[in-house]
Design a protein around this motif. Structure first.
Motif, short mmCIF file in Angstrom:
data_model
loop_
_atom_site.label_atom_id
_atom_site.label_comp_id
_atom_site.label_asym_id
_atom_site.label_seq_id
_atom_site.Cartn_x
_atom_site.Cartn_y
_atom_site.Cartn_z
N PRO A 47 0.80 -1.23 0.00
CA PRO A 47 0.00 0.00 0.00
C PRO A 47 0.83 1.27 0.00
O PRO A 47 0.45 2.26 -0.64
CB PRO A 47 -0.82 -0.12 1.29
N GLY A 48 1.95 1.26 0.68
CA GLY A 48 2.77 2.47 0.75
C GLY A 48 3.49 2.81 -0.54
O GLY A 48 4.06 3.90 -0.66
N ASN A 49 3.46 1.89 -1.51
CA ASN A 49 4.19 2.11 -2.76
C ASN A 49 3.30 2.52 -3.92
O ASN A 49 3.78 2.64 -5.04
CB ASN A 49 4.95 0.83 -3.16
N VAL A 50 2.00 2.69 -3.66
CA VAL A 50 1.09 2.96 -4.77
C VAL A 50 0.41 4.31 -4.64
O VAL A 50 0.18 4.82 -3.53
CB VAL A 50 0.01 1.86 -4.91
N SER A 51 0.10 4.87 -5.80
CA SER A 51 -0.75 6.06 -5.91
C SER A 51 -1.81 5.76 -6.96
O SER A 51 -1.61 4.89 -7.83
CB SER A 51 0.06 7.28 -6.32
N PHE A 52 -2.93 6.47 -6.89
CA PHE A 52 -4.03 6.20 -7.80
C PHE A 52 -4.39 7.47 -8.57
O PHE A 52 -4.47 8.56 -7.99
CB PHE A 52 -5.25 5.68 -7.03
N TYR A 53 -4.60 7.30 -9.89
CA TYR A 53 -4.93 8.42 -10.76
C TYR A 53 -6.17 8.06 -11.57
O TYR A 53 -6.34 6.91 -12.00
CB TYR A 53 -3.76 8.73 -11.70
N SER A 54 -7.02 9.06 -11.78
CA SER A 54 -8.25 8.80 -12.52
C SER A 54 -8.03 8.68 -14.02
O SER A 54 -8.90 8.17 -14.74
CB SER A 54 -9.29 9.89 -12.24
N THR A 55 -6.89 9.13 -14.53
CA THR A 55 -6.60 9.01 -15.96
C THR A 55 -5.15 8.57 -16.16
O THR A 55 -4.28 8.83 -15.32
CB THR A 55 -6.79 10.34 -16.71
N ALA A 56 -4.91 7.90 -17.29
CA ALA A 56 -3.54 7.52 -17.64
C ALA A 56 -2.68 8.76 -17.84
O ALA A 56 -1.49 8.77 -17.52
CB ALA A 56 -3.55 6.67 -18.91
N ALA A 57 -3.30 9.84 -18.36
CA ALA A 57 -2.54 11.07 -18.59
C ALA A 57 -1.97 11.62 -17.29
O ALA A 57 -0.84 12.13 -17.26
CB ALA A 57 -3.44 12.11 -19.25
N ALA A 58 -2.75 11.54 -16.21
CA ALA A 58 -2.26 12.05 -14.93
C ALA A 58 -1.09 11.21 -14.43
O ALA A 58 -0.11 11.75 -13.90
CB ALA A 58 -3.39 12.05 -13.91
N ALA A 59 -1.15 9.89 -14.61
CA ALA A 59 -0.03 9.04 -14.20
C ALA A 59 1.20 9.33 -15.05
O ALA A 59 2.33 9.40 -14.53
CB ALA A 59 -0.44 7.57 -14.32
N GLN A 60 0.99 9.54 -16.35
CA GLN A 60 2.12 9.89 -17.21
C GLN A 60 2.72 11.23 -16.81
O GLN A 60 3.95 11.40 -16.79
CB GLN A 60 1.66 9.93 -18.67
N VAL A 124 -6.97 20.57 -14.30
CA VAL A 124 -5.83 20.29 -13.41
C VAL A 124 -6.32 20.10 -11.98
O VAL A 124 -5.83 19.23 -11.25
CB VAL A 124 -4.79 21.43 -13.49
N GLY A 125 -7.29 20.90 -11.58
CA GLY A 125 -7.80 20.79 -10.22
C GLY A 125 -8.41 19.44 -9.92
O GLY A 125 -8.29 18.93 -8.80
N GLU A 126 -9.06 18.83 -10.92
CA GLU A 126 -9.70 17.53 -10.66
C GLU A 126 -8.85 16.35 -11.11
O GLU A 126 -8.80 15.33 -10.43
CB GLU A 126 -11.06 17.47 -11.36
N LEU A 127 -8.17 16.49 -12.25
CA LEU A 127 -7.48 15.35 -12.83
C LEU A 127 -5.97 15.40 -12.68
O LEU A 127 -5.29 14.41 -12.93
CB LEU A 127 -7.83 15.23 -14.32
N GLY A 128 -5.46 16.55 -12.33
CA GLY A 128 -4.01 16.68 -12.17
C GLY A 128 -3.27 17.07 -13.42
O GLY A 128 -2.06 17.34 -13.37
N VAL A 129 -3.94 17.10 -14.57
CA VAL A 129 -3.31 17.48 -15.83
C VAL A 129 -4.29 18.29 -16.65
O VAL A 129 -5.51 18.25 -16.43
CB VAL A 129 -2.86 16.24 -16.66
N GLY A 130 -3.76 19.04 -17.62
CA GLY A 130 -4.58 19.88 -18.47
C GLY A 130 -4.97 19.19 -19.76
O GLY A 130 -4.64 18.02 -20.00
N PRO A 131 -5.68 19.89 -20.64
CA PRO A 131 -6.20 19.28 -21.87
C PRO A 131 -5.12 18.78 -22.83
O PRO A 131 -5.31 17.77 -23.49
CB PRO A 131 -7.04 20.40 -22.50
N LEU A 132 -3.97 19.46 -22.88
CA LEU A 132 -2.91 19.01 -23.78
C LEU A 132 -2.37 17.65 -23.36
O LEU A 132 -2.12 16.77 -24.19
CB LEU A 132 -1.78 20.04 -23.83
#
Length: 504
Positions: A47-60, A124-132
């Motif tokens: 558990p301490g090694n993971v983070s969760f993102y709602s989109t692949a773009a945010a993880a990238q 960015v506020g919700e997903l962590g990344v912008g449209p580009l």
């Protein structure tokens, strides 16, 4: 980590390798630097090694690359964007349809009625990344599909996927997939690739998914010249930004929750848009567990849901087309609507450069339809005036029905067109805009089904939210079982098929 996600719930899904959550979020593992789908078969990280993102773009954007074992970019999309009506969801639907590729971020913002700065801040506020960044992730997925399914030169793949330069393409592939484009191509299956411009793809869905039923429903409404149905495969012309395309859709050969799509495109850069529209047409991104959980617990619908788990709402690839077809279908049978639409297609449709089987025309765009002579279609004078008025409203922008449309505003604008009432606007919302919570006021087939189940319109308006569109499909299956491959629940008595149209 995306702030809206619940880490505990996400980790439980990862620990149980629950495929129902594939597409809802991705799991980024700090010790490996990769992100995975929740059902990835690899060893479950601590558990301490993971983070969760709602989109692949945010993880990238956070520096992670895609897992090459579970391929998190090949899962169904998040159903959240179809359920929600806010600007972030509308933006995600437009980005998925390729709006950034066609008109850039300024065009995306303008379609949504926001400034570029406001839109960037919201995303960015919700997903962590912008449209580009979101569009870049989509380009990477399109590039992978082209590299693995065509013999196109790598340089052609780069521009077909929407990249501005070879360098940008190479850098993105390395960052996302941890390999070069040629390295990614070497991983493809050794299968014949067909002719240029033709691709075969597997479009995944969440289980349960009855592909044969969805295709039968679409085939039952097929318009000669625009669509074709042979009992197994549904084919149709797609009106794409850079030229018409043709798609042939059939159940996956392995029987899994997926559809095989064979695409023939005028321009390969329309691949992402074509895939997005096919997924919307087949309702592949729905969450059947959530839908069936609500409707299956209802005393009136429980038996229907148990007999047809995971039932979907087949849609149209283009809401403008669906709106016109809904007007033509007012107060006539399904067969009558098909006949009228076929005549309209011959009168105003765009001929294909070369016919593909029986497919000869793309559906007319609003500008062409507004100027077309529809005297030979067989419509009443009032119905002709409604079709012309609707086409003019769509062409001028008075009515907007793109994937990012505000659904409530679209409904109001449609009903401002003379001859369009609540039933027609509701059909457009349900099968054109993909709204999962639509009830069809005054629909005769629904009323008969409800009477057979001992229910009423008033109950449906409250008890079956937020999945009333799916309730409509279950009730239509009772009234017109020939349009569905699965019979209605044995506790109900099938009704004779009747026109499911009401006055609008």
């Amino acid at each position: 980590m995306t702030s809206s996600l619940d880490p505990e719930r996400c980790y439980r899904a990862v620990a149980s390798r629950d495929a129902r959550f594939d597409g809802w979020f991705v799991t980024a593992v700090a010790t490996t630097g990769i992100y995975c789908r929740p059902s990835c078969p690899a060893r479950t990280p601590l558990p301490g090694n993971v983070s969760f993102y709602s989109t692949a773009a945010a993880a990238q954007g956070a520096g992670y690359r895609a897992c090459r074992r579970c391929r998190p970019d090949a899962v169904p999309g998040s159903p959240e964007w179809d359920v929600r009506a806010d600007v972030v969801a509308r933006a995600m639907r437009l980005i998925g349809d390729g709006e950034v590729e066609r008109s850039g971020v300024p065009g995306l913002a303008a379609r949504l009625g926001y400034s570029e700065r406001q839109l960037h801040r919201l995303l960015v506020g919700e997903l962590g990344v912008g449209p580009l960044a979101l569009a870049r992730a989509q380009r990477a997925q399109t590039a992978r599909l082209l590299l693995e399914t065509t013999d196109l030169p790598v340089s052609d793949v780069a521009f077909a996927a929407g990249f501005a330069s070879i360098r940008q393409f190479n850098d993105t592939v390395r960052e996302v997939f941890a390999t070069t484009p040629t390295g990614l191509r070497r991983t493809r299956a050794a299968a014949p690739l067909g002719t240029p411009g033709r691709l075969t793809l597997r479009l995944a869905a969440r289980a349960p998914y009855e592909a044969a039923e969805v295709l039968l429903f679409l085939g039952g409404h097929a318009v000669p010249g625009l669509e074709e149905w042979d009992g197994t495969t549904f084919a149709r012309v797609l009106d794409l930004p850079h030229g018409p395309g043709v798609v042939q859709l059939s159940p996956a050969a392995d029987g899994g929750p997926a559809v095989t799509a064979r695409l023939q495109l005028t321009a390969l850069r329309d691949l992402g848009t074509a895939v997005a529209r096919c997924r919307r047409m087949l309702d592949l991104d729905a969450d059947p567990a959530a839908v069936d959980g609500v409707l299956g617990a209802d005393p009136a619908l429980g038996a229907l849901v148990a007999a047809a788990p995971g039932r979907r709402v087949p849609a149209a690839p283009d809401a403008d087309e669906l709106a016109v077809r809904a007007v033509l279908g007012q107060q006539v049978s399904v067969a009558g609507a098909r006949t009228l639409t076929a005549r309209l297609l011959r009168a105003a449709g765009t001929p294909m450069p070369e016919p593909v089987g029986t497919l000869t025309h793309a559906f007319p765009r609003p500008a062409a339809l507004a100027d077309a002579d529809l005297a030979a279609v067989g419509l009443t004078g009032a119905r002709r005036r409604t079709v012309h008025a609707l086409a003019e409203a769509l062409d001028s922008g008075a009515v907007t029905l793109d994937p990012g449309a505000d659904r409530a505003e679209a409904g109001r604008a449609l009903q401002a067109v003379r001859g369009i009432g609540p039933w027609t606007a509701a059909v457009v919302a349900m099968r054109g805009l993909g709204d999962p919570d639509v009830w069809l006021p005054g629909d005769l087939a629904l009323r008969r089904s409800l009477a057979a189940l001992g229910s009423s319109d008033a109950e449906a308006a409250t008890r079956w939210r937020p999945w009333r569109s799916y309730a409509v499909m279950h009730l239509w299956a009772v009234a017109a079982p020939l349009l569905f491959s699965r019979p209605p629940a044995p506790t109900t008595r099938p009704l004779a098929p009747t026109p499911d149209r009401s006055a609008s």
